[in-house]
Design an enzyme around this catalytic site. Structure first.
Site, short mmCIF file in Angstrom:
data_model
loop_
_atom_site.label_atom_id
_atom_site.label_comp_id
_atom_site.label_asym_id
_atom_site.label_seq_id
_atom_site.Cartn_x
_atom_site.Cartn_y
_atom_site.Cartn_z
N GLU A 1 -17.95 35.02 44.59
CA GLU A 1 -18.89 33.64 44.46
C GLU A 1 -18.35 33.26 42.50
OE1 GLU A 1 -23.31 34.31 43.11
OE2 GLU A 1 -22.44 35.29 44.51
N LYS B 1 -24.81 30.15 47.16
CA LYS B 1 -23.16 30.68 47.27
C LYS B 1 -23.54 31.79 47.36
CE LYS B 1 -23.96 30.69 41.66
NZ LYS B 1 -25.12 29.28 42.01
N THR B 2 -24.73 33.42 47.56
CA THR B 2 -24.25 34.11 47.48
C THR B 2 -24.33 34.18 49.23
OG1 THR B 2 -25.40 34.79 45.54
CG2 THR B 2 -25.70 36.81 47.48
#
Length: 517
Positions: free
Chosen positions: A182, A138-139
């Site tokens: 995020e 996700k980052t």
């Protein structure tokens, strides 16, 4: 919206998703408890850049604190009741204890207390909200999107759980219509968001201090997806069984879903209503992945148009081909020019602590990475292996959180065997965690399938750099890996390498590579 006396911060489940999300401008003066934290800082920065009255407190001054002050936030070092004078809304996280002096004072004064996730959701009101969720990736995916949208001239707002390598910034209030963030699942509060577009990269068991089982994780992701706005879109990886399970539930409830991945078809399974699912081809298929040095080359075949788009990312790893394809699907959903999308995504060169290049000395390259889950370790070491070329891959691994290490204790070693030599540090505890008997780095080291002279358990972190350098020779690649303080060892490793070689090549600006969790 507010947290009452029976919903203390010691239990993150007390932060229920708000029934309605106010615009951030309605929150008055906003005070962040622990404003310099990795999750808090980008939210506070966005609020300050928007011109909202922002204050905060933290226990020590850092570069992050200085940057927030420069953005307009009033920050005090040390926490005290008087820090809340003139405050309307207090923002806290599940890491703030219920006996925290500012939390107690906020309760006494009857101030509105909201979770960080609710504050971020409030900042998204009036914008097209794109939320990226997943156990891993996700980052990087969020960072890719932020960079690409900026290159395409859309000036997005973004909030990321890590710094974008080239800018060193984790949050920004853009003037455009799109807000990319995020969505952290670690405490379940990603259910506070109301996305227009949601991405699910993968779903696995992690954060076992909060989730008791994979089924709990699945239910949390389903709840997150259920918060999609009417007419919203869910983007799901068809290569991950956990993500597929969430996507199937979403389809069964009538949500609009598009799929991406190397699989030609979405794995079939009965729907929740018991109806059999026919074969469904993916909407964005990844083809022809090639890992060349610090880059990933591949094609994306778009089902809707039949067109093939050629991508060359500035970050290595097959997993980053998947992250890039998720970002491409979002760019398509936002109506951007897909002819320009490959170049826009190629402008991303990594996020801090995600295959983060720290420097080179004595012909040895040194990287740092946040990998802390067995799946991340396998994917990221495969990328580092390709990056190492003919050199050897030498890893210092620090397990993080006793609760996580207990769950995956016997899974770490086999994955770390993909390296040529490994130093295992002792477990880095989570906040408030006590050691768990039998959960130790020594067990992990004993499970690594490498010759005994290529595996060391070293509980003294100060001794780790010398251990790594003793193994290294020109052409090798050293990686410090884990979510704890192992990240601080890179500079010492480079100093020792330089002392043996006579010169060091420091980290060049913007030279980071990247991947994730």
């Amino acid at each position: 919206m507010s947290v009452g006396p029976t919903h203390g911060l010691a239990d993150p489940r007390g932060y229920e998703p708000p029934q309605s999300i106010p615009a951030a401008e309605e929150l008055g003066r906003i005070h962040f408890v622990g404003i310099g934290g990795v999750g808090m800082a980008p939210v506070a920065r966005i609020a300050a850049e928007r011109g909202l009255p922002v204050s905060g407190s933290d226990i020590k001054r850092t570069a992050t604190i200085d940057a927030l002050r420069a953005a307009g936030a009033l920050i005090r070092i040390g926490q005290a009741p008087e820090n809340l004078d003139g405050v309307d809304t207090v923002v806290a996280t599940t890491g703030v204890r219920p006996d925290n002096v500012e939390f107690v004072e906020a309760m006494r004064r009857g101030l509105r207390i909201i979770h960080r996730a609710t504050a971020l959701a409030a900042l998204m009101v009036g914008r097209t909200a794109v939320l990226v969720a997943g156990t891993h990736g996700k980052t990087t995916t969020t960072s890719m999107l932020a960079v690409a949208l900026d290159v395409l001239g859309l000036d997005p707002s973004y909030a990321i759980g890590g710094e974008i390598g080239a800018s060193g910034v984790s949050g920004h209030a853009g003037g455009g219509a799109v807000f990319v963030a995020e969505a952290d699942e670690s405490d379940g509060t990603f259910r506070h968001y109301e996305p227009d577009i949601a991405v699910v990269t993968n779903v696995e068991l992690d954060h076992t201090d909060y989730f008791g089982s994979l089924d709990d994780v699945h239910k949390a992701f389903v709840s997150f997806v259920d918060r999609l706005k009417p007419g919203g879109l869910l983007v799901v990886c068809a290569d991950d069984p956990g993500a597929v399970a969430v996507g199937r539930v979403a389809q069964d409830t009538g949500l609009r879903v598009v799929w991406y991945g190397e699989n030609a078809a979405v794995p079939g399974q009965p729907s929740r209503a018991g109806r059999p699912e026919g074969e469904q081809t993916v909407d964005y298929r990844i083809e022809g992945v090639e890992l060349v040095g610090g880059a990933a080359r591949f094609d994306i075949r778009a089902k809707a148009t039949g067109m093939v788009h050629h991508l060359r990312l500035g970050v290595p790893g097959r997993h980053n081909a998947a992250n890039g394809t998720a970002a491409f699907a979002v760019l398509d959903a936002l109506g951007t020019d897909l002819n320009r999308a490959p170049d826009a995504l190629a402008a991303f060169h990594g996020a801090r602590r995600r295959m983060d290049f720290k420097g080179e000395a004595g012909g040895v390259r040194v990287y740092d990475d946040y990998m802390h889950h067995p799946t991340e370790i396998a994917a990221t070491l495969a990328a580092f292996r390709a990056l190492a070329g003919d050199g050897r891959l030498i890893v210092a691994f620090q397990p993080q959180r006793y609760t996580r290490a207990r769950t995956f204790l016997r899974e770490y070693g086999p994955r770390l065997g993909a390296a040529d030599a490994v130093v295992v540090l002792e477990v880095y505890p989570g906040s408030g965690e006590d050691p768990i008997e039998g959960v130790t780095g020594a067990v992990i080291a004993g499970d690594i399938p490498l010759p005994p002279d290529r595996v060391v358990f070293e509980p003294d972190s100060a001794a780790v750099p010398a251990r790594l350098v003793a193994w290294a020779r020109p052409g090798d690649l050293i990686v410090t890996a884990g979510a704890g303080d192992v990240t601080s060892l890179g500079a010492k490793i480079l100093d020792l390498l330089a002392a043996g070689d006579g010169a060091a090549s420091p980290e060049p600006a913007g030279a980071e590579a990247g991947s994730d969790s």
